[in-house]
Design a protein around this motif. Sequence first.
Motif, PDB file in Angstrom:
ATOM      1  N   ARG B  84       0.885  -1.264   0.064  1.00  0.00           N
ATOM      2  CA  ARG B  84       0.073   0.041  -0.148  1.00  0.00           C
ATOM      3  C   ARG B  84       0.738   1.116   0.051  1.00  0.00           C
ATOM      4  O   ARG B  84       0.975   2.113   0.977  1.00  0.00           O
ATOM      5  N   PRO B  85       1.778   1.479  -1.177  1.00  0.00           N
ATOM      6  CA  PRO B  85       2.620   2.667  -1.182  1.00  0.00           C
ATOM      7  C   PRO B  85       1.807   3.790  -0.751  1.00  0.00           C
ATOM      8  O   PRO B  85       2.539   4.774  -0.035  1.00  0.00           O
ATOM      9  N   ALA B  86       0.504   4.081  -1.175  1.00  0.00           N
ATOM     10  CA  ALA B  86      -0.015   5.549  -1.056  1.00  0.00           C
ATOM     11  C   ALA B  86       0.050   5.666   0.528  1.00  0.00           C
ATOM     12  O   ALA B  86       0.065   6.759   1.114  1.00  0.00           O
ATOM     13  N   GLU B  87      -0.055   4.594   1.345  1.00  0.00           N
ATOM     14  CA  GLU B  87      -0.672   4.494   2.725  1.00  0.00           C
ATOM     15  C   GLU B  87       0.811   4.367   3.642  1.00  0.00           C
ATOM     16  O   GLU B  87       0.668   4.269   4.517  1.00  0.00           O
ATOM     17  N   ALA B  88       1.821   4.274   2.664  1.00  0.00           N
ATOM     18  CA  ALA B  88       3.058   3.764   3.419  1.00  0.00           C
ATOM     19  C   ALA B  88       2.954   2.518   4.235  1.00  0.00           C
ATOM     20  O   ALA B  88       3.203   2.658   5.448  1.00  0.00           O
ATOM     21  N   GLY B  89       2.506   1.563   3.679  1.00  0.00           N
ATOM     22  CA  GLY B  89       2.296   0.366   4.369  1.00  0.00           C
ATOM     23  C   GLY B  89       2.117  -1.068   3.894  1.00  0.00           C
ATOM     24  O   GLY B  89       1.994  -0.820   2.511  1.00  0.00           O
ATOM     25  N   VAL B  90       2.083  -2.086   4.111  1.00  0.00           N
ATOM     26  CA  VAL B  90       1.832  -3.329   3.656  1.00  0.00           C
ATOM     27  C   VAL B  90       0.627  -4.030   4.372  1.00  0.00           C
ATOM     28  O   VAL B  90       0.500  -4.104   5.418  1.00  0.00           O
ATOM     29  N   GLU B  91      -0.198  -4.644   3.369  1.00  0.00           N
ATOM     30  CA  GLU B  91      -1.264  -5.385   4.029  1.00  0.00           C
ATOM     31  C   GLU B  91      -1.223  -7.043   4.064  1.00  0.00           C
ATOM     32  O   GLU B  91      -0.830  -7.473   3.070  1.00  0.00           O
ATOM     33  N   LEU B  92      -1.530  -7.080   5.267  1.00  0.00           N
ATOM     34  CA  LEU B  92      -1.355  -8.902   5.491  1.00  0.00           C
ATOM     35  C   LEU B  92      -2.738  -9.629   4.979  1.00  0.00           C
ATOM     36  O   LEU B  92      -3.689  -9.062   4.752  1.00  0.00           O
ATOM     37  N   SER B  93      -2.476 -10.932   4.944  1.00  0.00           N
ATOM     38  CA  SER B  93      -3.713 -11.749   4.336  1.00  0.00           C
ATOM     39  C   SER B  93      -4.750 -11.373   5.229  1.00  0.00           C
ATOM     40  O   SER B  93      -5.989 -11.732   4.819  1.00  0.00           O
ATOM     41  N   ASP B  94      -4.516 -11.210   6.522  1.00  0.00           N
ATOM     42  CA  ASP B  94      -5.833 -10.900   7.306  1.00  0.00           C
ATOM     43  C   ASP B  94      -6.473  -9.814   7.418  1.00  0.00           C
ATOM     44  O   ASP B  94      -7.313  -9.235   8.189  1.00  0.00           O
ATOM     45  N   GLY B  95      -5.786  -8.730   6.584  1.00  0.00           N
ATOM     46  CA  GLY B  95      -6.314  -7.472   6.557  1.00  0.00           C
ATOM     47  C   GLY B  95      -5.569  -6.353   7.216  1.00  0.00           C
ATOM     48  O   GLY B  95      -5.842  -5.109   7.147  1.00  0.00           O
ATOM     49  N   THR B  96      -4.760  -6.810   8.187  1.00  0.00           N
ATOM     50  CA  THR B  96      -3.871  -5.904   9.041  1.00  0.00           C
ATOM     51  C   THR B  96      -3.039  -5.010   8.157  1.00  0.00           C
ATOM     52  O   THR B  96      -2.416  -5.612   7.190  1.00  0.00           O
ATOM     53  N   VAL B  97      -2.879  -3.802   8.595  1.00  0.00           N
ATOM     54  CA  VAL B  97      -2.017  -3.076   7.577  1.00  0.00           C
ATOM     55  C   VAL B  97      -0.831  -2.669   8.487  1.00  0.00           C
ATOM     56  O   VAL B  97      -1.062  -2.021   9.587  1.00  0.00           O
ATOM     57  N   LEU B  98       0.177  -2.923   8.161  1.00  0.00           N
ATOM     58  CA  LEU B  98       1.521  -2.648   8.885  1.00  0.00           C
ATOM     59  C   LEU B  98       2.144  -1.367   8.240  1.00  0.00           C
ATOM     60  O   LEU B  98       2.404  -1.358   7.160  1.00  0.00           O
ATOM     61  N   PRO B  99       2.625  -0.431   9.089  1.00  0.00           N
ATOM     62  CA  PRO B  99       3.199   1.015   8.529  1.00  0.00           C
ATOM     63  C   PRO B  99       4.379   0.507   8.319  1.00  0.00           C
ATOM     64  O   PRO B  99       5.122  -0.235   8.640  1.00  0.00           O
ATOM     65  N   ALA B 100       4.873   0.958   6.942  1.00  0.00           N
ATOM     66  CA  ALA B 100       6.372   0.967   6.473  1.00  0.00           C
ATOM     67  C   ALA B 100       6.831   2.104   5.624  1.00  0.00           C
ATOM     68  O   ALA B 100       6.122   2.504   4.719  1.00  0.00           O
ATOM     69  N   ASP B 101       7.773   2.898   6.388  1.00  0.00           N
ATOM     70  CA  ASP B 101       8.347   3.925   5.489  1.00  0.00           C
ATOM     71  C   ASP B 101       9.094   3.373   4.220  1.00  0.00           C
ATOM     72  O   ASP B 101       9.262   3.871   3.307  1.00  0.00           O
ATOM     73  N   ARG B 102       9.623   1.986   4.365  1.00  0.00           N
ATOM     74  CA  ARG B 102      10.329   1.425   3.305  1.00  0.00           C
ATOM     75  C   ARG B 102       9.833  -0.076   3.537  1.00  0.00           C
ATOM     76  O   ARG B 102       9.539  -0.845   4.405  1.00  0.00           O
ATOM     77  N   VAL B 103       9.635  -0.536   2.189  1.00  0.00           N
ATOM     78  CA  VAL B 103       9.291  -2.002   1.978  1.00  0.00           C
ATOM     79  C   VAL B 103      10.331  -2.683   1.298  1.00  0.00           C
ATOM     80  O   VAL B 103      10.891  -2.296   0.405  1.00  0.00           O
ATOM     81  N   VAL B 104      10.988  -3.860   1.812  1.00  0.00           N
ATOM     82  CA  VAL B 104      11.760  -4.610   0.947  1.00  0.00           C
ATOM     83  C   VAL B 104      11.251  -6.018   0.544  1.00  0.00           C
ATOM     84  O   VAL B 104      10.818  -6.930   1.338  1.00  0.00           O
ATOM     85  N   LEU B 105      11.094  -6.150  -0.742  1.00  0.00           N
ATOM     86  CA  LEU B 105      10.681  -7.416  -1.184  1.00  0.00           C
ATOM     87  C   LEU B 105      11.566  -8.352  -1.295  1.00  0.00           C
ATOM     88  O   LEU B 105      12.654  -8.283  -2.114  1.00  0.00           O
ATOM     89  N   ALA B 106      11.419  -9.514  -0.393  1.00  0.00           N
ATOM     90  CA  ALA B 106      12.616 -10.696  -0.557  1.00  0.00           C
ATOM     91  C   ALA B 106      12.029 -11.818  -0.755  1.00  0.00           C
ATOM     92  O   ALA B 106      11.870 -12.859   0.103  1.00  0.00           O
ATOM     93  N   THR B 107      10.772 -11.889  -1.743  1.00  0.00           N
ATOM     94  CA  THR B 107       9.947 -12.780  -1.832  1.00  0.00           C
ATOM     95  C   THR B 107      10.357 -14.003  -2.706  1.00  0.00           C
ATOM     96  O   THR B 107       9.549 -15.070  -2.945  1.00  0.00           O
TER      97      THR B 107
END
Lengths: 112, 407
Positions: B84-107
């Motif tokens: 969720r770049p616009a909200e500076a966060g990532v959304e988990l599969s249960d709908g929780t949104v974790l705040p994140a100024d930076r996201v590192v994709l290590a998928t």
Amino acid sequence: MSEGIRVASLDDVEEGEGIAISKEVTGTEDDIAILRDEAGFCWALNDTCTHETASLADGWVEDGDVECPLHASKFNLKTGEVDGLPATQDTVAHRVEVRDGEIYLFPNEKPV
Amino acid sequence: MVASIVIVGGGIAGVSTAAALRSGGYDGDLTLVDAGEFPYDRPPLSKDYLAGKQELAALALQPAEWYDDQEIRLANRTTVAALRPAEAGVELSDGTVLPADRVVLATGAHAARPPIPGATSDRVHVLRTAEDADGLRKALLPGARLLVVGGGLIGAEAASTALGLGCEVTLVDPLTPPLAAAVGEETATWLHDLHAERGISVLTAGVDAFEETAGGIAARLNSEHAPRDFDAVLLGVGMRAETTLAEAAGLEVTGGIVVDAGQTTSNPAVLAVGDPTRRRVDGVLQRPAEHWEAAQHDGTRAAATILGTPQPEPTAAWFWTDRHGLHVEGVGRMADAGHTVVRGTPGDGPFSVFAIDDGRVVGAVAVDDTKAVRASRRMIDGRLAVDLDDLADSGTDLRKLLRAAKG
Ligand SMILES: Cc1cc2nc3c(=O)[nH]c(=O)nc-3n(C[C@H](O)[C@H](O)[C@H](O)COP(=O)(O)OP(=O)(O)OC[C@H]3O[C@@H](n4cnc5c(N)ncnc54)[C@H](O)[C@@H]3O)c2cc1C
Ligand code: FES
């Protein structure tokens, strides 16, 4: 304090190289690698890498570390501290002394 | 200021990023999200773990207490559903949104499953995860007939492990020799020939189709009319980068998540590391690295980018692989070299092959001779010129040669 165990002559270990001393000689839980750094100083660490089963005596000695010959984790020659995965456990450093061109090992004593 | 970072994926790339952030002085919020039970290492999955010689717990990338010590929140058995770049966060599969100024994709990546008819059978395995390895190991009973499709790194390792478990192994690859790009033509040939010497049936062929039979699986090879019967099949035909989140977030993805030299994606708040990435250097997209150490180094670079600290010195790419009791390592570039220099005799103890361009070592591959590779890496990184006759002489101490070259 003991006199230490004479384990090799300095001439047996080239700079930047290592030799493994059998635990039957050292009386320790693992064989011990005697590692000689580029400046000529000797160090001693448990020989078996804490990751899998590599012999650190076959490792690459440089900049105060020995790099494991299999997957390249590094161990500090003085402290045995691991720096870099895949190994996660520190190893044991032992005290070594060189007298009259002979290498003496003090198993399980901390290096000074 | 960066106060919260979420790393998506707990493979070597994700864990290395977390470690490098902390050792680099980052003291903000740090969460590592991973779908699995705990972050574990993959290389043993085709080697000792597949052979049943190691438990999964021994493959843990870090001991459980490490995450607490480092104040890294490990969200295991958790999946990131969206960025969720616009909200500076990532959304988990249960709908929780974790705040994140930076996201590192290590998928990471998945094992490729090409659309060969019948390849969805339960008897057709791939090898990427511990579950894959567990499933395959159950099929590797003594005497079981195993077909390995693909003689690259994972196929060759698994074939060798299966042989050691007493299986009757057949290995097919349409290319001879496989791996020529990684280790050079001559070593690739020697390594591939070793399979037959050790008792594996080696065929130059592709597979057209699989068909389940009463008690097994039949494979139709493009080189022969009659199908062959097996008990199990392993597809070792490469990986497919996991880019779902990146694509959904509109990041540039071209056969991998495109990153710059500091691991930043087309969105400056999102970095990517490890197997899912492809680096663009001077406008040119590089081939994906697909090796363990490359993923680890990506993590170090990503951390440096986030922290604004200097990037580590670049170093020649390095990998290892094990087969038939031999430890093989490669460094630098073996393909398209001007010529090669051989040290030792293949088949008679340790040996190494050096790729030479303009009188300098640009790559090396070694069998049971890790010091040759360590020395070569330093020659490549330092662009050092060495005497090629000395290099070829197995009596030469390569450390001394290196020291002399450094001057
Ligand atoms: C069987 C095998 C043997 C190998 N042997 C060698 C070898 O001998 N030498 C060598 O150099 N290399 C080897 N490799 C390659 C090396 O292991 C890989 O390059 C390395 O694992 C890449 O690490 P990574 O962190 O990029 O990806 P991965 O290890 O794939 O980790 C990615 C992680 O992200 C998680 N994930 C993905 N999406 C999400 C999401 N949306 N939410 C939460 N979590 C997610 C996954 O569950 C996974 O745990 C081998 C690979 C395999 C499969
Ligand atoms: S055995 Fe030493 S790092 Fe793997």
